[in-house]
Design a protein around this motif. Structure first.
Motif, PDB file in Angstrom:
ATOM      1  N   GLY A 253       0.825  -1.212   0.000  1.00 56.47           N
ATOM      2  CA  GLY A 253       0.000   0.000   0.000  1.00 56.47           C
ATOM      3  C   GLY A 253       0.847   1.245   0.000  1.00 56.47           C
ATOM      4  O   GLY A 253       0.648   2.153  -0.809  1.00 56.47           O
ATOM      5  N   ILE A 254       1.856   1.293   0.887  1.00 55.47           N
ATOM      6  CA  ILE A 254       2.728   2.474   0.983  1.00 55.47           C
ATOM      7  C   ILE A 254       3.476   2.680  -0.329  1.00 55.47           C
ATOM      8  O   ILE A 254       3.539   3.788  -0.858  1.00 55.47           O
ATOM      9  CB  ILE A 254       3.715   2.334   2.164  1.00 55.47           C
ATOM     10  CG1 ILE A 254       2.935   2.438   3.483  1.00 55.47           C
ATOM     11  CG2 ILE A 254       4.801   3.419   2.098  1.00 55.47           C
ATOM     12  CD1 ILE A 254       3.757   2.109   4.709  1.00 55.47           C
ATOM     13  N   ALA A 255       3.986   1.568  -0.880  1.00 51.19           N
ATOM     14  CA  ALA A 255       4.734   1.662  -2.139  1.00 51.19           C
ATOM     15  C   ALA A 255       3.854   2.256  -3.234  1.00 51.19           C
ATOM     16  O   ALA A 255       4.281   3.125  -3.989  1.00 51.19           O
ATOM     17  CB  ALA A 255       5.243   0.286  -2.550  1.00 51.19           C
ATOM     18  N   LEU A 256       2.608   1.808  -3.311  1.00 49.50           N
ATOM     19  CA  LEU A 256       1.684   2.301  -4.331  1.00 49.50           C
ATOM     20  C   LEU A 256       1.433   3.793  -4.168  1.00 49.50           C
ATOM     21  O   LEU A 256       1.437   4.550  -5.136  1.00 49.50           O
ATOM     22  CB  LEU A 256       0.358   1.544  -4.267  1.00 49.50           C
ATOM     23  CG  LEU A 256       0.333   0.175  -4.965  1.00 49.50           C
ATOM     24  CD1 LEU A 256      -1.034  -0.485  -4.782  1.00 49.50           C
ATOM     25  CD2 LEU A 256       0.651   0.329  -6.450  1.00 49.50           C
ATOM     26  N   ILE A 257       1.236   4.213  -2.919  1.00 51.78           N
ATOM     27  CA  ILE A 257       0.969   5.636  -2.669  1.00 51.78           C
ATOM     28  C   ILE A 257       2.186   6.479  -3.062  1.00 51.78           C
ATOM     29  O   ILE A 257       2.060   7.516  -3.715  1.00 51.78           O
ATOM     30  CB  ILE A 257       0.602   5.862  -1.171  1.00 51.78           C
ATOM     31  CG1 ILE A 257      -0.792   5.280  -0.916  1.00 51.78           C
ATOM     32  CG2 ILE A 257       0.623   7.355  -0.830  1.00 51.78           C
ATOM     33  CD1 ILE A 257      -1.150   5.136   0.548  1.00 51.78           C
ATOM     34  N   VAL A 258       3.382   5.991  -2.721  1.00 50.96           N
ATOM     35  CA  VAL A 258       4.612   6.712  -3.086  1.00 50.96           C
ATOM     36  C   VAL A 258       4.714   6.836  -4.604  1.00 50.96           C
ATOM     37  O   VAL A 258       4.976   7.907  -5.135  1.00 50.96           O
ATOM     38  CB  VAL A 258       5.860   6.007  -2.513  1.00 50.96           C
ATOM     39  CG1 VAL A 258       7.139   6.576  -3.127  1.00 50.96           C
ATOM     40  CG2 VAL A 258       5.898   6.149  -0.995  1.00 50.96           C
ATOM     41  N   LEU A 259       4.456   5.719  -5.301  1.00 48.91           N
ATOM     42  CA  LEU A 259       4.513   5.728  -6.767  1.00 48.91           C
ATOM     43  C   LEU A 259       3.524   6.727  -7.348  1.00 48.91           C
ATOM     44  O   LEU A 259       3.838   7.468  -8.268  1.00 48.91           O
ATOM     45  CB  LEU A 259       4.219   4.329  -7.329  1.00 48.91           C
ATOM     46  CG  LEU A 259       5.391   3.360  -7.316  1.00 48.91           C
ATOM     47  CD1 LEU A 259       4.954   1.988  -7.819  1.00 48.91           C
ATOM     48  CD2 LEU A 259       6.532   3.879  -8.184  1.00 48.91           C
ATOM     49  N   LEU A 260       2.323   6.738  -6.756  1.00 48.44           N
ATOM     50  CA  LEU A 260       1.287   7.646  -7.231  1.00 48.44           C
ATOM     51  C   LEU A 260       1.762   9.094  -7.090  1.00 48.44           C
ATOM     52  O   LEU A 260       1.600   9.910  -7.996  1.00 48.44           O
ATOM     53  CB  LEU A 260       0.001   7.419  -6.438  1.00 48.44           C
ATOM     54  CG  LEU A 260      -1.217   8.190  -6.941  1.00 48.44           C
ATOM     55  CD1 LEU A 260      -1.735   7.581  -8.231  1.00 48.44           C
ATOM     56  CD2 LEU A 260      -2.334   8.211  -5.896  1.00 48.44           C
ATOM     57  N   PHE A 261       2.375   9.392  -5.942  1.00 47.90           N
ATOM     58  CA  PHE A 261       2.865  10.751  -5.719  1.00 47.90           C
ATOM     59  C   PHE A 261       3.963  11.117  -6.711  1.00 47.90           C
ATOM     60  O   PHE A 261       3.969  12.206  -7.266  1.00 47.90           O
ATOM     61  CB  PHE A 261       3.382  10.915  -4.277  1.00 47.90           C
ATOM     62  CG  PHE A 261       2.304  11.387  -3.357  1.00 47.90           C
ATOM     63  CD1 PHE A 261       1.925  12.727  -3.360  1.00 47.90           C
ATOM     64  CD2 PHE A 261       1.655  10.517  -2.507  1.00 47.90           C
ATOM     65  CE1 PHE A 261       0.904  13.171  -2.526  1.00 47.90           C
ATOM     66  CE2 PHE A 261       0.637  10.946  -1.662  1.00 47.90           C
ATOM     67  CZ  PHE A 261       0.266  12.281  -1.670  1.00 47.90           C
TER      68      PHE A 261
END
Lengths: 245, 245
Positions: free
Chosen positions: A11-19
Motif C-alpha cells: 500500500g505504501i509503495a503504491l501511494i509513493v509511486l502515485l505521488f
C-alpha cells in the motif's frame, strides 16, 4: 501478522509511486495569467522589468515561449517550462535577438528558433542559417574532407515582432546524421557535446524594407538563466561569412 | 560498466552486433568463472551476491587509449576492490568474497581482450572498403541540398543501385579539394565540391555504422564519413536523374 505487514508495505509503495507520478508526469495545468507571468518574471530577474505580455506561444505541452515588452520598451523573451507541478520561468532575455531553444538536445526535431525584435529597428525579413565550415585534416596519412554546409530559411517580421520556428526538415536530418556519427570517444552523454569534431552552428542576417542588410546594434540585452535550458546562440553573419553559388 | 555503455548506444546508434555478441560472451565467461570458483571452494553464498561483488569489483580507475581508432580501456587501480575491502565487515567474510572482487577487476582485462577480438571480426563481416557496407539498403534514399551551389538534381535510385557494385575506391584528396574551392578569386562566389547529402540509406545490418554520405557535384563521387575514417568512391556514370526523364 506477516501478511498484514506485506499488504501495508505494498500500500505504501503504491501511494509513493502515485505521488511520484503526479509530481513528475502530471498533465500541465492551464498556463498562468498575464499578471502572474509578469510577477514571476520580475521576481526571477528584476532587470527584465516586464510590463506587457505579447503572447504565450505553446511549443509543446510542457514548453511555452512568452515574448514580452519591458517598461523601457525593450522586446524580450521568457522561456517557461512545466516542471514539478508548476509552470516556471527558466530563462529571460531582455532583448529578443534570435536564439535556438533545444527542448531535447538529442532530438533536433525539438529545436526551435525563437526571436522577438523591436519593430523600431524596421527589419522586414530574417534569414536563418545552419552552417558547418569547410575544412580538411590529414592525420597519420588519413585524409578527411569536410564539405561546407550552408542551409538557409527565411521568416518575415512584417506582422509580428516575435516568433517560433522549428528547424526545417532537412536541417533536422542533417543534424541527426551528425549526432549519429559522433566518434566513440564522445558517446559519453555527460559532456553533452552536441556537435563534436566539425561542428554545426546557427546564424542569421536581417534585411530592411528595401532588402538591404541591416543589423541593429542594440540587439544585445542581458540574459538571466537558471542553467536548466539548452540554448544555442545564433551568430550574426555578414556577406563575407556566406557563400553564393 | 561496459553494459551501461552498450545501452546508451542503443538509444542513438545502430546496433553493433559484433560488439554485443562479444560483450555477451564476456559476461557469460565472467559468470561461468564465478560459478566455477564457488563450486571449487564449495562456498554456499548465493550467486546473486557473488555477482554484485563481481560488478563492484569491475569498477576501476582506468586509462582510455585509442588504437586503430578504437578506444581501449586499461584498468589501473582496483577502486571497486578497495571499496569492498572498506566495507568488508569481518575478516572471514572478506576471505570468502575477496576472490570474487578480484575476479571483477580481472574482468576488465577480459573486456579489453573482447575489444581486441571484435576488431578483426568486425572488419571481416563489414569490410570498410566495400560500398555496400555503408549502403546496403537504398530503397528510401534521397538527396538533400546542403550548399547553395547545389543544382536542382534528383537522385536516380536505379542508377545508384546499378553503380553500387562497380564503384571504385579512390583517395580522399582532402587538401586539394579544399584548395580548389578557393581558387576562385571572387570572394563569395564559391562552389562546394560535395553540395549534396545522400540520406535514407541504411548500412549493413549489425554493423553499427551510421555514416554521413556526401555526393559530389558531378553525381559520380560518394564521400562516406564514419566516426573513424572517410572513404571515397567514384562511379562511371552520374547517379542524378537525367533531365527530361
Amino acid at each position: 501478522m506477516r501478511k498484514k505487514l506485506v499488504w501495508v508495505t505494498i500500500g505504501i509503495a503504491l501511494i509513493v509511486l502515485l505521488f511520484i507520478y503526479l509530481f513528475f508526469f502530471s498533465k500541465p495545468t492551464p498556463f498562468p495569467t498575464q499578471e502572474q507571468l509578469i510577477e514571476e518574471m520580475n521576481q526571477f530577474f528584476p532587470e527584465a522589468r516586464a510590463a506587457t505580455i505579447q503572447e504565450s506561444i505553446s511549443i509543446d505541452e510542457r514548453h511555452t515561449l512568452v515574448p514580452f515588452i519591458s517598461e523601457t520598451g525593450d522586446y524580450g523573451l521568457s522561456y517557461w517550462v512545466w516542471q514539478k507541478r508548476n509552470w516556471r520561468v527558466d530563462r529571460i532575455d531582455t532583448k529578443g535577438g534570435p536564439m535556438v531553444w533545444e527542448i531535447n538536445s538529442r532530438k533536433p526535431s525539438s529545436y526551435y528558433f525563437v526571436w522577438n525584435i523591436n519593430p523600431n529597428h524596421f527589419l522586414q525579413t530574417i534569414d536563418f542559417f545552419m552552417i558547418r565550415e569547410r575544412g580538411y585534416r590529414v592525420i597519420d596519412g588519413k585524409e578527411t574532407y569536410y564539405p561546407r554546409i550552408q542551409l538557409k530559411t527565411n521568416v518575415s517580421l512584417q506582422d509580428q515582432s516575435y516568433g517560433v520556428l522549428p528547424l526545417p526538415e532537412d536541417w533536422v536530418t542533417v543534424t541527426e546524421s551528425f549526432l549519429k556519427v559522433s566518434p566513440p570517444a564522445q558517446k559519453d552523454f555527460f559532456f553533452n557535446q552536441l556537435f563534436p569534431d566539425q561542428h554545426l552552428f546557427f546564424g542569421w542576417s536581417a534585411y530592411d524594407r528595401l532588402g538591404n542588410v541591416s543589423f541593429p546594434t542594440e540587439l544585445n540585452g542581458n540574459s538571466f538563466s537558471n542553467g536548466k535550458l539548452n540554448i544555442d546562440y545564433v551568430l550574426i553573419l555578414n556577406e563575407e561569412n556566406l557563400e553564393q553559388p | 560498466m561496459k553494459g551501461a555503455i552498450v545501452m546508451n548506444m542503443g538509444l542513438y546508434f545502430q546496433i553493433d552486433v559484433v560488439e554485443v555478441m562479444v560483450n555477451s560472451l564476456t559476461w557469460f565467461l565472467i559468470v561461468y568463472f564465478a560459478y566455477r570458483i564457488r563450486k571449487k571452494k564449495s562456498l554456499v553464498i548465493p550467486m546473486w551476491k557473488i555477482m554484485v561483488v563481481v560488478i563492484i569489483g569491475l569498477f576501476s580507475f582506468s586509462l582510455e587509449l585509442n588504437f586503430f581508432e578504437t578506444p581501449f580501456r586499461f584498468a589501473l587501480l582496483p577502486l571497486g576492490v578497495w571499496l569492498l575491502y572498506w566495507f568488508k565487515g569481518n575478516k572471514e567474510r572478506w576471505e570468502r568474497y575477496r576472490i570474487f572482487a578480484w575476479l571483477g577487476f580481472g574482468a576488465n582485462l577480459l573486456f579489453l581482450l573482447a575489444t581486441l577480438i571484435s576488431i578483426p571480426i568486425h572488419a571481416g563481416l563489414y569490410p570498410s572498403n566495400k560500398p555496400d557496407t555503408y549502403m546496403a539498403n537504398i530503397s528510401k534514399a534521397a538527396l538533400i541540398h546542403i550548399h547553395p551551389s547545389a543544382k536542382e538534381q534528383e537522385l536516380d535510385k536505379k542508377a545508384l543501385s546499378q553503380q553500387l557494385s562497380q564503384l571504385e575506391q579512390d583517395t580522399v584528396y582532402s587538401e586539394e579539394w579544399h584548395q580548389d574551392t578557393y581558387m576562385n578569386a571572387d570572394l563569395n562566389k564559391r562552389r562546394e565540391r560535395f553540395p549534396y547529402q545522400l540520406i535514407g540509406v541504411a548500412s549493413k545490418w549489425g554493423s553499427g555504422l551510421s555514416p554521413i554520405i556526401y555526393l559530389e557535384e558531378d553525381g559520380k563521387g560518394l564521400l562516406i564519413s564514419t566516426s573513424k575514417e572517410q572513404y571515397y568512391f567514384r562511379s562511371k556514370d552520374s547517379i542524378f536523374l537525367r533531365k527530361g526523364e
